[in-house]
Design a protein around this motif. Structure first.
Motif, short mmCIF file in Angstrom:
data_model
loop_
_atom_site.label_atom_id
_atom_site.label_comp_id
_atom_site.label_asym_id
_atom_site.label_seq_id
_atom_site.Cartn_x
_atom_site.Cartn_y
_atom_site.Cartn_z
N VAL A 77 -1.42 -7.23 -7.95
CA VAL A 77 -1.21 -6.05 -7.11
C VAL A 77 -2.39 -5.80 -6.18
O VAL A 77 -2.21 -5.56 -4.98
N PHE A 78 -3.60 -5.89 -6.69
CA PHE A 78 -4.78 -5.61 -5.86
C PHE A 78 -4.91 -6.62 -4.73
O PHE A 78 -5.23 -6.27 -3.60
N GLU A 79 -4.65 -7.87 -5.03
CA GLU A 79 -4.73 -8.91 -4.02
C GLU A 79 -3.70 -8.65 -2.91
O GLU A 79 -3.99 -8.76 -1.72
N LYS A 80 -2.48 -8.28 -3.31
CA LYS A 80 -1.42 -8.02 -2.34
C LYS A 80 -1.71 -6.79 -1.48
O LYS A 80 -1.24 -6.68 -0.35
N MET A 81 -2.51 -5.85 -2.04
CA MET A 81 -2.87 -4.64 -1.30
C MET A 81 -4.11 -4.84 -0.43
O MET A 81 -4.44 -3.98 0.36
N GLY A 82 -4.81 -5.93 -0.65
CA GLY A 82 -6.04 -6.17 0.08
C GLY A 82 -7.26 -5.58 -0.59
O GLY A 82 -8.30 -5.39 0.04
N LEU A 84 -7.34 11.27 -10.66
CA LEU A 84 -8.62 10.57 -10.67
C LEU A 84 -8.42 9.06 -10.80
O LEU A 84 -9.09 8.26 -10.14
N MET A 85 -7.48 8.66 -11.64
CA MET A 85 -7.23 7.24 -11.84
C MET A 85 -6.73 6.57 -10.56
O MET A 85 -7.06 5.42 -10.29
N ALA A 86 -5.96 7.29 -9.76
CA ALA A 86 -5.50 6.74 -8.48
C ALA A 86 -6.70 6.39 -7.60
O ALA A 86 -6.73 5.33 -6.96
N GLY A 87 -7.70 7.26 -7.58
CA GLY A 87 -8.91 6.97 -6.81
C GLY A 87 -9.69 5.80 -7.39
O GLY A 87 -10.15 4.93 -6.66
N MET A 88 -9.83 5.78 -8.71
CA MET A 88 -10.57 4.68 -9.37
C MET A 88 -9.93 3.32 -9.10
O MET A 88 -10.61 2.35 -8.82
N LEU A 89 -8.62 3.27 -9.21
CA LEU A 89 -7.93 1.99 -9.09
C LEU A 89 -7.75 1.53 -7.65
O LEU A 89 -7.91 0.35 -7.35
N PHE A 90 -7.42 2.46 -6.76
CA PHE A 90 -6.98 2.07 -5.42
C PHE A 90 -7.91 2.51 -4.29
O PHE A 90 -7.61 2.27 -3.13
N GLY A 91 -9.01 3.18 -4.62
CA GLY A 91 -9.96 3.58 -3.60
C GLY A 91 -9.71 4.99 -3.08
O GLY A 91 -8.71 5.63 -3.42
N GLY A 92 -10.63 5.44 -2.25
CA GLY A 92 -10.61 6.82 -1.79
C GLY A 92 -9.38 7.23 -1.00
O GLY A 92 -8.71 8.21 -1.34
N ASN A 136 0.82 -1.21 0.00
CA ASN A 136 0.00 0.00 0.00
C ASN A 136 0.86 1.26 0.00
O ASN A 136 0.61 2.19 -0.77
N VAL A 137 1.88 1.30 0.83
CA VAL A 137 2.76 2.47 0.90
C VAL A 137 3.49 2.67 -0.44
O VAL A 137 3.58 3.79 -0.95
N VAL A 138 3.98 1.58 -1.00
CA VAL A 138 4.71 1.67 -2.28
C VAL A 138 3.79 2.16 -3.40
O VAL A 138 4.16 3.04 -4.18
N VAL A 139 2.58 1.62 -3.48
CA VAL A 139 1.65 2.03 -4.54
C VAL A 139 1.25 3.49 -4.37
O VAL A 139 1.20 4.25 -5.35
N ILE A 140 0.98 3.92 -3.14
CA ILE A 140 0.65 5.33 -2.91
C ILE A 140 1.82 6.22 -3.34
O ILE A 140 1.63 7.23 -4.02
N GLY A 141 3.03 5.82 -2.98
CA GLY A 141 4.22 6.58 -3.38
C GLY A 141 4.42 6.63 -4.88
O GLY A 141 4.72 7.69 -5.45
N LEU A 142 4.23 5.48 -5.54
CA LEU A 142 4.38 5.44 -7.00
C LEU A 142 3.32 6.30 -7.70
O LEU A 142 3.63 7.04 -8.64
#
Length: 193
Positions: A186-191, A51-59, A12-18
Motif C-alpha cells: 500500500v505505501f509503495e502504491k501511494m508513494g 492519530l494513527m492516520a497521521g502516523m501511517l500516511f503522513g500529515g 491516495n484518495v481511497v486510503v484517505i476516504g477509508l
C-alpha cells in the motif's frame, strides 16, 4: 497523465476516504456523551485512529482523513453539528502535526519514538484548540475568564483522557498496521517509502 501517476492519486484518495470512514465509525459507535455547561463532550476511541492516520500516511493524508471523518460525525449528531467547522480544522491539525513529526526526516512513521512525540504534539494541539474555542465562546457570551475555564473543566478532563488513550493506543497499534500494509504494498502504491 501517466497510468502510474493516476494509480498513485487513486490509492491516495481511497486510503484517505477509508481512514475518514474509520475515524467516523469509531467515533459514532464507540463513545460516551457528556453534557457540560461549555457544550457537549464525549469519551471516544476515534482519536486513536485520527492519530494513527497521521502516523501511517503522513500529515496531509492523515489530516484530511481525521478532519473529514470527524466532521462527518459532527454533521450526524445534533449535539455537535454547530461546531462541525471547528472539528474539521482541529482534527486536521491534530493528525497533520502527528504525521509531520512521525514522517520527519524520511522516517515515514517507522520510529516509535517519533510516533509517540508526534501523537503527543498532535493531541496537545487539539486539546489547546478545542478548550481554547470553548473558553472564548463562553467569554464572548458574557462569562469572565475564570468562570469560563471552570465551566470547561469537564471538557478538559474528557479531552485529556481521550488524548492519553489515543497517544498510547495509536503508538502501540501503528507498527502492526504498518507492517500489514507494507506487505500489501500500500505505501509503495501511494508513494510513501
Amino acid at each position: 497523465m501517466s497510468m502510474k501517476k493516476r494509480d498513485k492519486i487513486t490509492y491516495n484518495v481511497v486510503v484517505i476516504g477509508l481512514m475518514a470512514a474509520v475515524c467516523f465509525a469509531t467515533t459514532f459507535f464507540f463513545n460516551i456523551k457528556i453534557p457540560t455547561p461549555a457544550g457537549a463532550t464525549m469519551l471516544k476511541i476515534g482519536n486513536i485512529f485520527c492519530l494513527m492516520a497521521g502516523m501511517l500516511f503522513g500529515g496531509w493524508r492523515g489530516g484530511l482523513a481525521a478532519g473529514i471523518g470527524s466532521f462527518i460525525f459532527d454533521l450526524t449528531d445534533p449535539m455537535f453539528v454547530a461546531t462541525s467547522p471547528f472539528t474539521l480544522v482541529f482534527f486536521f491539525i491534530m493528525a497533520f502535526v502527528c504525521g509531520a513529526v512521525s514522517h520527519m526526516g524520511g522516517r515515514c512513521g517507522k520510529s516509535v519514538v517519533f510516533n509517540a512525540v508526534g501523537a503527543t504534539l498532535g493531541a496537545a494541539a487539539y486539546f489547546v484548540l478545542n478548550i481554547g474555542r470553548s473558553v472564548v465562546e463562553l467569554v464572548l457570551a458574557g462569562s469572565n475568564v475564570g468562570a469560563a475555564i471552570v465551566s470547561c473543566s469537564t471538557r478538559m478532563v474528557t479531552s485529556g483522557i481521550n488524548a492519553v488513550i489515543a497517544i498510547i493506543a495509536a503508538t502501540a497499534i501503528a507498527p502492526v498496521i504498518r507492517l500489514a500494509l507494507s506487505k500489501l504494498g500500500v505505501f509503495e502504491k501511494m508513494g510513501i517509502k
